[in-house]
Design a protein around this motif. Structure first.
Motif, PDB file in Angstrom:
ATOM      1  N   PRO A 126       0.801  -1.229   0.000  1.00  0.00           N
ATOM      2  CA  PRO A 126       0.000   0.000   0.000  1.00  0.00           C
ATOM      3  C   PRO A 126       0.827   1.270   0.000  1.00  0.00           C
ATOM      4  O   PRO A 126       0.420   2.265  -0.578  1.00  0.00           O
ATOM      5  CB  PRO A 126      -0.824  -0.125   1.296  1.00  0.00           C
ATOM      6  N   GLY A 127       2.029   1.252   0.652  1.00  0.00           N
ATOM      7  CA  GLY A 127       2.809   2.481   0.757  1.00  0.00           C
ATOM      8  C   GLY A 127       3.195   3.037  -0.601  1.00  0.00           C
ATOM      9  O   GLY A 127       2.711   4.089  -1.024  1.00  0.00           O
ATOM     10  N   PRO A 128       4.075   2.356  -1.350  1.00  0.00           N
ATOM     11  CA  PRO A 128       4.419   2.822  -2.689  1.00  0.00           C
ATOM     12  C   PRO A 128       3.394   2.424  -3.733  1.00  0.00           C
ATOM     13  O   PRO A 128       3.564   2.727  -4.909  1.00  0.00           O
ATOM     14  CB  PRO A 128       5.755   2.121  -2.955  1.00  0.00           C
ATOM     15  N   GLU A 129       2.318   1.739  -3.299  1.00  0.00           N
ATOM     16  CA  GLU A 129       1.219   1.355  -4.196  1.00  0.00           C
ATOM     17  C   GLU A 129       1.720   0.487  -5.345  1.00  0.00           C
ATOM     18  O   GLU A 129       1.610   0.824  -6.515  1.00  0.00           O
ATOM     19  CB  GLU A 129       0.494   2.604  -4.702  1.00  0.00           C
ATOM     20  N   LEU A 130       2.273  -0.687  -4.961  1.00  0.00           N
ATOM     21  CA  LEU A 130       2.827  -1.613  -5.928  1.00  0.00           C
ATOM     22  C   LEU A 130       2.128  -2.967  -5.851  1.00  0.00           C
ATOM     23  O   LEU A 130       1.814  -3.453  -4.749  1.00  0.00           O
ATOM     24  CB  LEU A 130       4.318  -1.829  -5.688  1.00  0.00           C
ATOM     25  N   LEU A 131       1.888  -3.561  -7.004  1.00  0.00           N
ATOM     26  CA  LEU A 131       1.480  -4.959  -7.097  1.00  0.00           C
ATOM     27  C   LEU A 131       2.705  -5.748  -7.534  1.00  0.00           C
ATOM     28  O   LEU A 131       3.279  -5.479  -8.593  1.00  0.00           O
ATOM     29  CB  LEU A 131       0.353  -5.136  -8.113  1.00  0.00           C
ATOM     30  N   CYS A 132       3.130  -6.716  -6.702  1.00  0.00           N
ATOM     31  CA  CYS A 132       4.365  -7.453  -6.962  1.00  0.00           C
ATOM     32  C   CYS A 132       4.066  -8.928  -7.197  1.00  0.00           C
ATOM     33  O   CYS A 132       3.197  -9.510  -6.551  1.00  0.00           O
ATOM     34  CB  CYS A 132       5.337  -7.306  -5.793  1.00  0.00           C
ATOM     35  N   VAL A 133       4.815  -9.504  -8.128  1.00  0.00           N
ATOM     36  CA  VAL A 133       4.622 -10.881  -8.558  1.00  0.00           C
ATOM     37  C   VAL A 133       5.903 -11.665  -8.291  1.00  0.00           C
ATOM     38  O   VAL A 133       6.993 -11.240  -8.703  1.00  0.00           O
ATOM     39  CB  VAL A 133       4.291 -10.952 -10.062  1.00  0.00           C
ATOM     40  N   ALA A 134       5.779 -12.805  -7.604  1.00  0.00           N
ATOM     41  CA  ALA A 134       6.893 -13.740  -7.493  1.00  0.00           C
ATOM     42  C   ALA A 134       6.890 -14.598  -8.743  1.00  0.00           C
ATOM     43  O   ALA A 134       6.117 -15.547  -8.867  1.00  0.00           O
ATOM     44  CB  ALA A 134       6.754 -14.596  -6.243  1.00  0.00           C
ATOM     45  N   ASP A 135       7.730 -14.236  -9.693  1.00  0.00           N
ATOM     46  CA  ASP A 135       7.863 -14.949 -10.959  1.00  0.00           C
ATOM     47  C   ASP A 135       8.850 -16.085 -10.716  1.00  0.00           C
ATOM     48  O   ASP A 135      10.034 -15.978 -11.005  1.00  0.00           O
ATOM     49  CB  ASP A 135       8.362 -13.968 -12.022  1.00  0.00           C
ATOM     50  N   ARG A 136       8.340 -17.193 -10.184  1.00  0.00           N
ATOM     51  CA  ARG A 136       9.175 -18.189  -9.524  1.00  0.00           C
ATOM     52  C   ARG A 136      10.320 -18.719 -10.376  1.00  0.00           C
ATOM     53  O   ARG A 136      11.490 -18.615 -10.009  1.00  0.00           O
ATOM     54  CB  ARG A 136       8.310 -19.361  -9.046  1.00  0.00           C
ATOM     55  N   ASP A 137       9.995 -19.293 -11.520  1.00  0.00           N
ATOM     56  CA  ASP A 137      11.030 -19.987 -12.276  1.00  0.00           C
ATOM     57  C   ASP A 137      11.901 -19.055 -13.099  1.00  0.00           C
ATOM     58  O   ASP A 137      12.922 -19.491 -13.654  1.00  0.00           O
ATOM     59  CB  ASP A 137      10.402 -21.069 -13.159  1.00  0.00           C
ATOM     60  N   ASN A 138      11.547 -17.769 -13.176  1.00  0.00           N
ATOM     61  CA  ASN A 138      12.461 -16.755 -13.700  1.00  0.00           C
ATOM     62  C   ASN A 138      13.311 -16.135 -12.597  1.00  0.00           C
ATOM     63  O   ASN A 138      14.120 -15.241 -12.871  1.00  0.00           O
ATOM     64  CB  ASN A 138      11.693 -15.653 -14.441  1.00  0.00           C
ATOM     65  N   ARG A 139      13.083 -16.568 -11.353  1.00  0.00           N
ATOM     66  CA  ARG A 139      13.887 -16.139 -10.202  1.00  0.00           C
ATOM     67  C   ARG A 139      13.894 -14.624 -10.046  1.00  0.00           C
ATOM     68  O   ARG A 139      14.942 -14.001  -9.803  1.00  0.00           O
ATOM     69  CB  ARG A 139      15.323 -16.678 -10.329  1.00  0.00           C
ATOM     70  N   ARG A 140      12.721 -14.030 -10.178  1.00  0.00           N
ATOM     71  CA  ARG A 140      12.658 -12.574 -10.090  1.00  0.00           C
ATOM     72  C   ARG A 140      11.343 -12.154  -9.450  1.00  0.00           C
ATOM     73  O   ARG A 140      10.394 -12.923  -9.338  1.00  0.00           O
ATOM     74  CB  ARG A 140      12.770 -11.944 -11.478  1.00  0.00           C
ATOM     75  N   VAL A 141      11.317 -10.895  -9.041  1.00  0.00           N
ATOM     76  CA  VAL A 141      10.088 -10.238  -8.596  1.00  0.00           C
ATOM     77  C   VAL A 141       9.832  -9.082  -9.552  1.00  0.00           C
ATOM     78  O   VAL A 141      10.741  -8.296  -9.849  1.00  0.00           O
ATOM     79  CB  VAL A 141      10.215  -9.712  -7.156  1.00  0.00           C
ATOM     80  N   ALA A 142       8.609  -8.999 -10.071  1.00  0.00           N
ATOM     81  CA  ALA A 142       8.214  -7.886 -10.938  1.00  0.00           C
ATOM     82  C   ALA A 142       7.121  -7.098 -10.241  1.00  0.00           C
ATOM     83  O   ALA A 142       6.137  -7.667  -9.780  1.00  0.00           O
ATOM     84  CB  ALA A 142       7.725  -8.405 -12.294  1.00  0.00           C
ATOM     85  N   CYS A 143       7.297  -5.779 -10.153  1.00  0.00           N
ATOM     86  CA  CYS A 143       6.338  -4.912  -9.460  1.00  0.00           C
ATOM     87  C   CYS A 143       5.892  -3.791 -10.391  1.00  0.00           C
ATOM     88  O   CYS A 143       6.710  -3.223 -11.117  1.00  0.00           O
ATOM     89  CB  CYS A 143       6.954  -4.288  -8.206  1.00  0.00           C
ATOM     90  N   ALA A 144       4.609  -3.463 -10.355  1.00  0.00           N
ATOM     91  CA  ALA A 144       4.086  -2.346 -11.130  1.00  0.00           C
ATOM     92  C   ALA A 144       3.233  -1.461 -10.220  1.00  0.00           C
ATOM     93  O   ALA A 144       2.592  -1.947  -9.290  1.00  0.00           O
ATOM     94  CB  ALA A 144       3.250  -2.842 -12.309  1.00  0.00           C
ATOM     95  N   PRO A 145       3.212  -0.152 -10.472  1.00  0.00           N
ATOM     96  CA  PRO A 145       2.460   0.753  -9.609  1.00  0.00           C
ATOM     97  C   PRO A 145       0.946   0.573  -9.719  1.00  0.00           C
ATOM     98  O   PRO A 145       0.413   0.259 -10.786  1.00  0.00           O
ATOM     99  CB  PRO A 145       2.870   2.148 -10.103  1.00  0.00           C
ATOM    100  N   VAL A 146       0.278   0.764  -8.616  1.00  0.00           N
ATOM    101  CA  VAL A 146      -1.159   0.966  -8.590  1.00  0.00           C
ATOM    102  C   VAL A 146      -1.392   2.303  -7.896  1.00  0.00           C
ATOM    103  O   VAL A 146      -0.534   2.789  -7.165  1.00  0.00           O
ATOM    104  CB  VAL A 146      -1.900  -0.161  -7.835  1.00  0.00           C
TER     105      VAL A 146
END
Length: 432
Positions: free
Chosen positions: A248-268
């Motif tokens: 809620p603070g920076p208003e981000l939706l984050c995805v654990a993209d498991r097998d790409n070993r990364r986290v992707a976040c986009a603003p809301v």
């Protein structure tokens, strides 16, 4: 778990993917990026570090508890787990069309949702017998409602806080895998935006193993759109959307993209009404759509989204393992995460041991590595959750089938990075 300490936080790769209209880059875009990165220096060292509560649980889980696939914490700060009983997800569970092969065996007969005493780990409430086939994710939302996913049934269910024989909302078609507005394919996780007490918040479903997308629904369960990495210009596309988190603070939706070993976040964008209430559940809150480009219904597809450019942030730790689960920390700018057993990579030629990490989407580093302080260590962590009071963190595993409890203690000064020992070998399971 053996660790080696470093005096500086580990730098990670943060890629900002430009989203916008006709590729135009504006000053507003760069301003947003600068604001995010500027928080790095001021935030470092402010995140509580998980410290294992040794000897917890003091009361053993029932012998009927199987793979603990999901975990969350209810509004009374009690951990709630979602387990598979005698069911094991392996290579023989599904056919080539992602159809579950053991429907005739019937649902799990034991209670699959257990509420535990936070002090002892004793089961204080249980439900969910004769309903689920292969449990996966569990989320308790800000209203206390329980959301669960079943990868065999390809469905998402919402239940009242104490459970019920009939869900209050069902998404997806029973045992029908698919990729459209009414179907999922092995959904993994649910994140629910804060909302009013009466209306709830928008629903985001990690979908999941087959579809590699996030499905977005209204509070009533009406499909709005799907979010896919390749539609955002992110390469490669999502490879197992295993966990979701809303910050809620920076208003981000984050995805654990498991097998790409990364986290992707986009603003809301979070909009709050002028009227406030002393009871936190009565604060009118509305989440606008995340600024991902996405496929949606025909009416919305005809509409042009001419919003200013917004960054999508990717976070990857060089040589890091597969990220299985995320949960937001109390400062609204940080996530706790766990990695699972992972094969070697070019950057890390040895088997990568599971560990806990602290991620700051608004900065350029992983703040801290963490894990059990006892002689034991993580084997196959699968889910993670923080208590509403911000004092406790829980991690569940699917082999051995167990739950860890950690207390959260704030760092006294500048953050200390603990990097896990990569020499310990783990076998990568066929299911998750």
């Amino acid at each position: 778990m053996a660790v080696r300490r470093a005096t500086a936080a580990l730098a990670v790769l943060v890629t900002v993917v430009i989203l916008g209209v006709q590729g135009r880059v504006t000053e507003e875009f760069y301003s947003r990026v600068r604001d995010l990165l500027r928080q790095q220096a001021s935030n470092r060292g402010s995140v509580p570090i998980p410290i294992e509560v040794t000897g917890w649980p003091s009361v053993a889980l029932p012998s009927t508890v199987g793979q603990v696939a999901g975990i969350s914490v209810d509004l009374k700060n009690r951990p709630v787990i979602f387990h598979r009983g005698p069911v094991i997800w392996d290579q023989g569970s599904f056919n080539g069309h992602n159809e579950y092969l053991h429907v005739d065996d019937g649902p799990i007969q034991d209670d699959t949702v257990l509420t535990l005493d936070p002090e002892t780990g004793k089961v204080v409430h249980s439900w969910g017998s004769n309903h689920f086939y292969v449990p996966h994710g569990l989320t308790v939302d800000s209203e206390g409602q329980v959301w669960v996913t079943d990868v065999a049934m390809h469905q998402v269910f919402r239940f009242p806080s104490e459970g019920a024989s009939v869900p209050t909302l069902t998404l997806g078609r029973r045992f029908e895998p698919g990729r459209d507005s009414s179907h999922f394919c092995q959904p993994t996780s649910v994140a629910v935006a804060p909302g009013t007490y009466s209306t709830g918040g928008d629903i985001f479903v990690g979908d999941g193993y087959c579809n590699s997308r996030v499905a977005h629904f209204t509070p009533s369960g009406r499909f709005m759109r799907e979010i896919k990495a390749r539609d955002e210009g992110i390469w490669p596309g999502f490879n197992v959307v295993h966990s979701l988190a809303l910050l809620p603070g920076p208003e981000l939706l984050c995805v654990a993209d498991r097998d790409n070993r990364r986290v992707a976040c986009a603003p809301v964008e979070l909009r709050r009404a002028d009227m406030l209430s002393f009871h936190r559940h009565h604060i009118p809150i509305e989440w606008k759509l995340p600024h991902f480009r996405s496929r949606t219904n025909n009416a919305a597809r005809r509409q042009r989204f001419d919003d200013p450019l917004h960054p999508v942030i990717e976070i990857m730790a060089p040589g890091g393992g597969r990220i299985f689960a995320l949960c937001p920390a109390g400062d609204n700018d940080t996530m706790y995460a766990v990695t699972g057993p992972s094969d070697p990579t070019i950057l890390e030629p040895h088997p990568i041991a599971p560990t806990g990490i602290v991620i700051r989407p608004s900065a350029t580093y992983i703040d801290t590595y963490w894990g059990p302080s006892s002689q034991d260590s993580f084997t196959a962590p699968h889910a993670i959750a923080i208590s509403p009071d911000g004092k406790s963190l829980y991690v569940s595993e699917i082999g051995p089938d167990r739950v860890w409890k950690f207390t959260l203690r704030k760092q006294p000064g500048k953050g200390v990075t603990e990097q896990p020992n990569q020499d310990k070998k783990h076998e990568e399971g066929s299911s998750a």
